[in-house]
Scaffold this active site. Structure first.
Site, PDB file in Angstrom:
ATOM      1  N   ARG A 138      -7.314   5.741  -6.254  1.00 12.07           N
ATOM      2  CA  ARG A 138      -7.040   7.020  -6.106  1.00 12.07           C
ATOM      3  C   ARG A 138      -7.115   7.404  -7.806  1.00 12.07           C
ATOM      4  O   ARG A 138      -7.458   9.085  -7.887  1.00 12.07           O
ATOM      5  CB  ARG A 138      -5.798   7.467  -6.386  1.00 12.07           C
ATOM      6  CG  ARG A 138      -4.935   7.129  -4.717  1.00 12.07           C
ATOM      7  CD  ARG A 138      -3.583   7.419  -4.406  1.00 12.07           C
ATOM      8  NE  ARG A 138      -2.977   8.735  -3.823  1.00 12.07           N
ATOM      9  CZ  ARG A 138      -1.596   8.661  -4.537  1.00 12.07           C
ATOM     10  NH1 ARG A 138      -0.391   7.453  -4.500  1.00 12.07           N
ATOM     11  NH2 ARG A 138      -0.767   9.467  -4.684  1.00 12.07           N
TER      12      ARG A 138
ATOM     13  N   ILE B  11       0.916  -0.744   0.104  1.00 14.71           N
ATOM     14  CA  ILE B  11      -0.116   0.328  -0.036  1.00 14.71           C
ATOM     15  C   ILE B  11       0.983   1.329   0.258  1.00 14.71           C
ATOM     16  O   ILE B  11       1.504   0.617   0.259  1.00 14.71           O
ATOM     17  CB  ILE B  11      -1.178   0.108   1.249  1.00 14.71           C
ATOM     18  CG1 ILE B  11      -0.510   0.010   2.356  1.00 14.71           C
ATOM     19  CG2 ILE B  11      -2.011  -1.164   1.422  1.00 14.71           C
ATOM     20  CD1 ILE B  11      -0.880   0.033   3.488  1.00 14.71           C
ATOM     21  N   ASP B  12       0.066   2.066  -0.280  1.00 17.04           N
ATOM     22  CA  ASP B  12       1.418   3.413  -0.816  1.00 17.04           C
ATOM     23  C   ASP B  12       2.511   3.993   0.318  1.00 17.04           C
ATOM     24  O   ASP B  12       0.837   3.543   1.201  1.00 17.04           O
ATOM     25  CB  ASP B  12       0.893   4.603  -0.905  1.00 17.04           C
ATOM     26  CG  ASP B  12      -0.164   4.063  -3.574  1.00 17.04           C
ATOM     27  OD1 ASP B  12       0.160   3.611  -3.176  1.00 17.04           O
ATOM     28  OD2 ASP B  12      -1.228   4.656  -2.675  1.00 17.04           O
ATOM     29  N   ARG B  13       2.803   4.230  -0.010  1.00 13.92           N
ATOM     30  CA  ARG B  13       3.568   5.122   1.880  1.00 13.92           C
ATOM     31  C   ARG B  13       2.217   6.485   2.462  1.00 13.92           C
ATOM     32  O   ARG B  13       2.554   5.927   4.429  1.00 13.92           O
ATOM     33  CB  ARG B  13       5.248   5.662   1.627  1.00 13.92           C
ATOM     34  CG  ARG B  13       5.323   6.589   2.555  1.00 13.92           C
ATOM     35  CD  ARG B  13       6.642   7.469   2.339  1.00 13.92           C
ATOM     36  NE  ARG B  13       6.737   8.932   1.461  1.00 13.92           N
ATOM     37  CZ  ARG B  13       6.424   9.730   1.312  1.00 13.92           C
ATOM     38  NH1 ARG B  13       6.599   9.728   2.873  1.00 13.92           N
ATOM     39  NH2 ARG B  13       6.078  10.707   0.575  1.00 13.92           N
TER      40      ARG B  13
END
Length: 326
Positions: A247, A145-147
């Protein structure tokens, strides 16, 4: 090569003529810098990706619509070190560990983030007991998962668990629920967004919806709350798991995430008091939280499901907006 001295190579999209061949042969034919033996080594070390999926099997056959990415970090940063970093552990057994990852923590070492990652913390916590399929730089990592996205992530502690979990991700049988605060109100309030996603041809750090090629991406969404017809809380269930999927998909319907500086879009004219408007507009990260994760345990076959409440920053955002809920 970019400013971080990291080389990233991309193949073209796999078409009908190149689908079904060994990946080492395909990449060696696409990128002149690599021989087949070099590609095989890169596969073994976990440097070959299809979106967020690590391709580590040299016998892997190319899939129609895939584009493969080879990322070569600085040599001295290839082996991460164990670091005593606190973890919010939701579950752990001999096969896997489930973590509630905080926003701001990168999952594995990469350009500009060689330390203080989830992998560094796991190497300390698990005493090196992590699967090796992802390579030395990404031990145990099955998905990412994104930072700046918070929430639930599962990590494999051995190769049996890694293969079992990876198969479920490949078959899209993993249950994943995210919550996002977005500008505007989705229309309709509930629905399905379908659109292939690939790396943007204009900005290689971004993903984009494409009419040809790319990978199938499906997001089921439902509007949970609306605040003065200016901001919404949206629940998303992923049928697929592509890089930046939520997103990109929510931005495509005019509802980009609050705090997302990559997929900015056009902000709504907020019908909220100035203090609240200001707080919303300065939220420091994309307001996205991986709230739940469900899967079959790769050894026992038992279905497991884990949830994580909003972190403090999203709780505060929700509190600021709650008075204006319609």
């Amino acid at each position: 090569m970019d400013n971080d001295n990291i080389k990233v190579f991309y193949t073209s999209f796999v078409n009908e003529d190149t689908a079904g061949i060994r990946i080492d042969k395909f990449i060696a034919g696409e990128i002149a810098e690599f021989s087949r033996s070099q590609v095989q080594k890169l596969l073994e070390e976990g440097y070959v990706f299809a979106d967020d999926e690590i391709i580590a099997d040299k016998n892997f056959k190319t899939r129609l619509g895939d584009m493969y990415q080879i990322t070569l970090p600085e040599p001295q940063a290839a082996t991460p070190v164990a670091q005593d970093i606190p973890l919010d552990v939701l579950y752990e057994d001999e096969d896997l560990i489930v973590i509630n990852k905080p926003a701001g923590m990168t999952v594995h070492p990469a350009a500009g983030a060689y330390n203080d990652t989830l992998v560094n913390a796991l190497l300390f916590h698990c005493k090196g007991s992590l699967s090796g399929i992802g390579g030395v730089a990404r031990p145990g990592i099955v998905h990412r998962i994104d930072r700046n996205t918070s929430g639930v992530i599962v990590v494999a502690k051995n190769d049996i668990a890694h293969r079992g979990l990876a198969e479920q991700f490949f078959k899209h049988s993993i249950e994943r629920t995210y919550y996002a605060f977005v500008y505007n109100v989705p229309n309709p309030l509930k629905g399905v967004i379908e659109g292939n996603i690939a790396r943007s041809s204009y900005d290689r750090k971004k993903m984009a919806l494409v009419s040809q090629g790319g990978k199938t991406a499906i997001t089921h969404y439902e509007t949970v709350a609306i605040y003065n017809n200016a901001v919404s809380l949206v629940k998303c269930n992923l049928e697929t798991g592509r890089t930046h999927q939520i997103r990109v998909h929510l931005s495509s319907i005019g509802c980009h995430l609050i705090g997302d500086d990559v997929y900015k879009g056009k902000k709504s004219i907020l019908k909220l008091p100035e203090p609240v408007k200001g707080y919303v507009n300065i939220f420091p990260r994309q307001a996205l939280h991986a709230a739940s994760l469900g899967f079959m345990h790769p050894r026992t076959g038992k279905f497991l499901s884990f949830t994580a409440n909003f972190p403090k920053d999203m709780q505060m955002l929700q509190k600021e907006l709650e008075f204006y809920k319609l």
